[in-house]
Design a protein around this motif. Structure first.
Motif, short mmCIF file in Angstrom:
data_model
loop_
_atom_site.label_atom_id
_atom_site.label_comp_id
_atom_site.label_asym_id
_atom_site.label_seq_id
_atom_site.Cartn_x
_atom_site.Cartn_y
_atom_site.Cartn_z
N ALA A 183 0.84 -1.20 0.00
CA ALA A 183 0.00 0.00 0.00
C ALA A 183 0.87 1.25 0.00
O ALA A 183 0.57 2.23 -0.70
CB ALA A 183 -0.93 -0.01 1.21
N LYS A 184 1.96 1.22 0.76
CA LYS A 184 2.85 2.38 0.84
C LYS A 184 3.53 2.63 -0.51
O LYS A 184 3.71 3.78 -0.92
CB LYS A 184 3.90 2.14 1.92
CG LYS A 184 4.85 3.31 2.15
CD LYS A 184 5.80 3.02 3.29
CE LYS A 184 5.11 3.11 4.61
NZ LYS A 184 4.74 4.49 4.98
N PHE A 185 3.90 1.56 -1.22
CA PHE A 185 4.56 1.73 -2.52
C PHE A 185 3.64 2.43 -3.52
O PHE A 185 4.01 3.43 -4.13
CB PHE A 185 5.00 0.37 -3.07
CG PHE A 185 5.40 0.41 -4.52
CD1 PHE A 185 6.56 1.06 -4.91
CD2 PHE A 185 4.61 -0.19 -5.49
CE1 PHE A 185 6.93 1.12 -6.25
CE2 PHE A 185 4.97 -0.15 -6.82
CZ PHE A 185 6.14 0.51 -7.20
N VAL A 186 2.44 1.91 -3.67
CA VAL A 186 1.53 2.50 -4.66
C VAL A 186 1.15 3.92 -4.25
O VAL A 186 1.06 4.83 -5.09
CB VAL A 186 0.27 1.62 -4.83
CG1 VAL A 186 -0.66 2.22 -5.88
CG2 VAL A 186 0.67 0.20 -5.24
N VAL A 235 -3.87 8.01 -5.20
CA VAL A 235 -3.33 8.47 -3.92
C VAL A 235 -4.40 8.46 -2.85
O VAL A 235 -4.18 7.98 -1.72
CB VAL A 235 -2.74 9.89 -4.06
CG1 VAL A 235 -2.44 10.49 -2.70
CG2 VAL A 235 -1.47 9.86 -4.89
N ILE A 236 -5.58 8.98 -3.18
CA ILE A 236 -6.66 9.06 -2.19
C ILE A 236 -7.16 7.67 -1.81
O ILE A 236 -7.36 7.36 -0.63
CB ILE A 236 -7.80 9.93 -2.74
CG1 ILE A 236 -7.31 11.39 -2.88
CG2 ILE A 236 -9.02 9.86 -1.84
CD1 ILE A 236 -8.27 12.30 -3.59
N LEU A 237 -7.33 6.80 -2.82
CA LEU A 237 -7.80 5.44 -2.53
C LEU A 237 -6.79 4.66 -1.70
O LEU A 237 -7.13 3.94 -0.76
CB LEU A 237 -8.10 4.70 -3.83
CG LEU A 237 -9.32 5.19 -4.61
CD1 LEU A 237 -9.42 4.47 -5.95
CD2 LEU A 237 -10.60 4.98 -3.81
N LEU A 238 -5.49 4.81 -2.03
CA LEU A 238 -4.46 4.09 -1.28
C LEU A 238 -4.21 4.73 0.07
O LEU A 238 -3.73 4.07 1.00
CB LEU A 238 -3.16 4.02 -2.08
CG LEU A 238 -3.00 2.75 -2.95
CD1 LEU A 238 -2.93 1.51 -2.05
CD2 LEU A 238 -4.13 2.59 -3.96
N GLY A 294 -14.94 5.31 11.30
CA GLY A 294 -15.19 3.87 11.41
C GLY A 294 -15.20 3.20 10.05
O GLY A 294 -14.65 2.10 9.88
N LEU A 295 -15.79 3.85 9.06
CA LEU A 295 -15.81 3.29 7.71
C LEU A 295 -14.41 3.26 7.11
O LEU A 295 -14.01 2.28 6.47
CB LEU A 295 -16.74 4.11 6.82
CG LEU A 295 -18.24 4.00 7.13
CD1 LEU A 295 -19.02 4.99 6.28
CD2 LEU A 295 -18.72 2.57 6.86
N ILE A 296 -13.64 4.34 7.31
CA ILE A 296 -12.28 4.39 6.76
C ILE A 296 -11.38 3.38 7.45
O ILE A 296 -10.62 2.65 6.81
CB ILE A 296 -11.70 5.81 6.90
CG1 ILE A 296 -12.49 6.80 6.04
CG2 ILE A 296 -10.23 5.83 6.51
CD1 ILE A 296 -12.09 8.24 6.25
N GLY A 297 -11.46 3.35 8.78
CA GLY A 297 -10.50 2.55 9.54
C GLY A 297 -10.83 1.09 9.65
O GLY A 297 -9.92 0.27 9.84
#
Length: 531
Positions: A183-186, A235-238, A294-297
């Motif tokens: 996830a960090k790479f993308v 960027v936002i999705l990752l 809660g949805l994000i995390g």
């Protein structure tokens, strides 16, 4: 004194890393954009695309050289300033760094020379392939570095050997496919693509405002807006994926980013604005969006996100468990192969918490003699400074949505308004050139500062990782690095600005060849264009 050395070592590495990362995003993004432009040139043979490739390639080359020169120092710092860290986890951390140097960096560096000096020596298709090799090498290099960094955030595929007192690699597959690293790479390379896209748009907007190089500027904005828009969405999705991974693996980092002191009823709210108070341990004037965090995390409506108080309580429990492992480890170290089996079994049962016991070394030489008050202080040491984490995260997210809006507007005007851009947008694009760099730097701050007090999360405290150096040595080298890197940054800025002011240079002979070929095509549908 040891804490002073640790703080100076952290400051020195942070300074060199953040200077270096001023060059990395532009290298990653421009390498792809330049290769794309050259591909269009090879397909169409239109001189403007060769002109674009050479111009943006020149800016890429200036940035690439400075990026290499500032990046080499960082790997040497692991041996100079972080020698115990290198000894403790070198079996794992050293592998991706070695692969990066042997495989990715040499690929990238070798083809860069061919690209710059091979225009008249290679066929257009061969030169295009070289350009893509440079781009692949640049991004491949980032992959291995971020695999190494991802392991520090989520140490998988490794076990501690009490006989050697070192971490040892148990599964390279787990290290390679670490979900945090992927996830960090993308996320990181996509941020680099956005940086390069907004840089290209900003420089092109400056040309349009001045009425220079109109065709090159419009085509450059067309390519950069499409590429940047897709990258910004990535960027936002990752970023959302990184938040989810933090819930699974770095819950304290997530709690401090949200200034979430108490565990809330699921689903937790997202704090849009607030003023964290670390002394009172509460957040004043909080403006929240119900259920969003809660949805994000957790990607659910029923799972809780633990707050700072609960996580500190869990850290205290792990410190006490780690003390059991520490006592068993001392017996194993003293008796070696003769250590009783039950002692080794005790260590195996509690060894995962050994790093938490090491946090007590800040307060006492022998962790087993720590008082309850010292244990509680060590547990609170696992909480990064909430204020900086809270605000830098919000700046990063806000900047991402501002950039998304700019890229959407540029793409819309390119696709549906014939490439016409209002002057207010062109001025905004020029002014906003530094924005993606600021967002990237704050993103790295959140990632690295939020891992404190750990060098390797949950395994090795930062204060234990440093070399035995004097504070004077570190202060002098820190001053030297900052001075040198500032000089290099000024040099790069002057070179980049000089190249931008000079503008693109068009090959006259190539233009004439294309004109003749174009006239031949118009005269006869069967005519072949000149190469």
């Amino acid at each position: 004194m040891e804490l002073d050395i640790a703080d100076l070592s952290r400051l020195q590495f942070a300074a060199t890393a953040m200077y270096h990362f001023l060059f990395v995003p532009l290298t990653l993004g421009l390498s792809i954009l330049v290769a794309t432009m050259e591909t269009v040139y090879v397909m169409t043979r239109r001189p403007v695309w060769r002109q674009m490739t050479k111009f943006w390639g020149t800016l890429f080359g200036i940035n690439f050289v400075l990026g290499v020169s500032t990046g080499l120092t960082m790997e040497f710092q692991f041996g100079m300033n972080w020698s115990y860290y290198s000894h403790y986890v070198g079996d794992i951390f050293g592998a991706p760094l070695a692969i990066e140097g042997l495989m990715a960096f040499f690929l990238e560096a070798s083809f860069v020379g061919l690209w710059f000096f091979g225009w008249e020596k290679l066929s257009p298709r061969a030169h295009m392939i070289v350009g893509w090799c440079v781009a692949i090498g640049s991004n491949f290099s980032a992959l291995w570095i971020l695999i190494a960094n991802g392991w520090m955030q989520n140490p998988v595929g490794a076990v501690f050997n009490p006989d050697t007192m070192r971490m040892e690699l148990s599964s390279f597959y787990d290290v390679l496919f670490n979900p945090v690293a992927q996830a960090k790479f993308v996320h990181t390379v996509s941020a680099g693509y956005v940086t390069a896209s907004l840089f290209v748009i900003g420089v092109s907007a400056w040309y349009l405002l001045r009425g220079h190089h109109i065709e090159l500027a419009r085509r450059s904005i067309a390519v950069a807006s499409a590429f940047g828009l897709a990258s910004c969405l990535s960027v936002i999705l990752l970023g959302d994926e990184s938040g989810y991974e933090a819930t699974l693996n770095q819950r304290m980092k997530l709690a401090t980013m949200e200034a979430m002191w108490e565990t809330e009823k699921a689903p937790a709210a997202f704090t849009l604005f607030g003023i964290p108070d670390t002394e009172a341990r509460e957040t004043h004037y909080a403006v929240q969006i119900p259920g969003l965090m809660g949805l994000i995390g957790t990607r659910s409506l029923t799972r809780e996100i633990p707050g700072i108080f609960d996580l500190v309580g869990q850290a205290e429990a792990r410190i006490r468990s780690g003390l059991i492992a520490w006592e068993a480890l001392q017996v194993i170290r003293a008796e070696r192969a003769n250590a009783p089996a039950e002692v080794r079994a005790t260590f195996e049962a509690h060894g995962a918490d050994l790093g938490y016991a090491m946090l007590l070394l800040r307060y006492v030489e022998d962790p087993t003699k720590a008082t309850d008050d010292q244990i509680q202080k060590a547990a609170w040491d696992t909480v990064p400074n909430v204020g900086p984490m809270f605000w830098t995260f919000r700046f990063m997210v806000g900047a991402a949505f501002v950039m998304l809006g700019m890229l959407v507007f540029a793409f819309w005007r390119t696709s549906f308004r014939g490439g016409s851009y209002p002057r207010w947008f062109l001025r905004l694009a020029v002014v906003a050139i530094p924005l993606p760099w600021l967002a990237a730097e704050t993103g790295w701050f959140v990632a690295e500062y939020g891992r404190q007090p750990w060098t390797v999360d949950g395994l090795l405290p930062t204060a234990m990782s440093v070399s035995r150096l004097s504070a004077l040595d570190l202060a002098l080298t820190l001053a030297g690095f900052v001075t040198l890197y500032t000089v290099l940054l000024v040099i790069e800025m002057r070179l980049m600005l000089a190249a931008i002011r000079k503008g693109p240079v068009l090959d006259v002979a190539l233009t004439e060849d294309w004109r003749v070929a174009h006239e031949a095509r118009l005269a006869s549908p069967n005519a072949q264009p000149a190469e």
